[in-house]
Motif scaffolding. Sequence first.
Motif, short mmCIF file in Angstrom:
data_model
loop_
_atom_site.label_atom_id
_atom_site.label_comp_id
_atom_site.label_asym_id
_atom_site.label_seq_id
_atom_site.Cartn_x
_atom_site.Cartn_y
_atom_site.Cartn_z
N SER A 11 0.84 -1.21 0.00
CA SER A 11 0.00 0.00 0.00
C SER A 11 0.87 1.25 0.00
CB SER A 11 -0.92 0.02 1.22
OG SER A 11 -1.84 -1.04 1.15
N TYR A 12 1.90 1.24 0.79
CA TYR A 12 2.82 2.38 0.84
C TYR A 12 3.51 2.58 -0.50
CZ TYR A 12 6.57 5.46 2.35
OH TYR A 12 7.44 6.51 2.47
N GLU A 13 3.92 1.49 -1.13
CA GLU A 13 4.57 1.58 -2.44
C GLU A 13 3.61 2.18 -3.47
OE1 GLU A 13 6.83 -1.23 -5.73
OE2 GLU A 13 6.04 -2.14 -3.91
N ARG A 14 2.36 1.72 -3.47
CA ARG A 14 1.37 2.28 -4.40
C ARG A 14 1.16 3.77 -4.15
NH1 ARG A 14 -1.30 -2.45 -3.32
NH2 ARG A 14 -2.77 -1.41 -1.92
N TYR A 18 1.98 6.76 -6.77
CA TYR A 18 0.93 7.71 -7.14
C TYR A 18 1.38 9.14 -6.84
CZ TYR A 18 -3.67 9.86 -7.50
OH TYR A 18 -4.73 10.65 -7.87
N ARG A 19 1.95 9.35 -5.67
CA ARG A 19 2.39 10.69 -5.26
C ARG A 19 3.49 11.21 -6.19
NH1 ARG A 19 1.49 15.36 -4.49
NH2 ARG A 19 2.74 16.52 -3.01
N GLY A 20 4.44 10.33 -6.54
CA GLY A 20 5.50 10.73 -7.45
C GLY A 20 4.96 11.12 -8.82
N ARG A 25 3.29 15.20 -12.73
CA ARG A 25 2.19 15.77 -13.51
C ARG A 25 2.06 17.26 -13.25
NH1 ARG A 25 -2.66 16.62 -11.63
NH2 ARG A 25 -4.25 17.16 -13.13
N GLU A 26 2.14 17.66 -12.00
CA GLU A 26 2.06 19.09 -11.66
C GLU A 26 3.18 19.88 -12.33
OE1 GLU A 26 2.03 19.27 -7.41
OE2 GLU A 26 0.06 18.31 -7.26
N VAL A 50 -3.67 11.68 -12.76
CA VAL A 50 -2.65 10.64 -12.60
C VAL A 50 -3.09 9.33 -13.23
CG1 VAL A 50 -1.35 9.30 -10.90
CG2 VAL A 50 -1.75 11.72 -10.53
N ASP A 51 -4.39 9.06 -13.24
CA ASP A 51 -4.89 7.79 -13.79
C ASP A 51 -4.65 7.67 -15.30
OD1 ASP A 51 -5.71 6.98 -11.29
OD2 ASP A 51 -7.72 7.87 -11.53
#
Length: 119
Positions: A11-14, A18-20, A25-26, A50-51
């Motif tokens: 979960s942390y890796e996902r 996602y955050r990266g 993207r920003e 992000v998706d």
Amino acid sequence: MFKVFGKIASSYERYMTYRGRDIAREYLLRCDDRMLADNGFSRELLTQGVDAWPWRTMEEQEHILRATIDQASKRQAMKDLNSMSDAELHDLGITRGSIERTVMSGQPGVEHDKDLKVA
């Protein structure tokens, strides 16, 4: 107990992935259209979030796929040539030391050797 840690780790890796991607993207959204186009990114896909990652145009995705396939076929060719005996390589006009150069530049002795300079 270890299953719980495994789930927490995945979960942390996902989340970090996602955050990266969100941070990237920003940053990309602040770039001008010319820079995005030059690097194969689509502003439309970036605005979708992000998706929609990897935000690449179809042409860029095809280019990356062709390059990946080309590299894989070259690695396989080098592996095949390295598995041959010295006699078989000699029949092909290739030495063991020239396998990588032959695969990367094409037919041995044609184009590459004309670029070589005598010391």
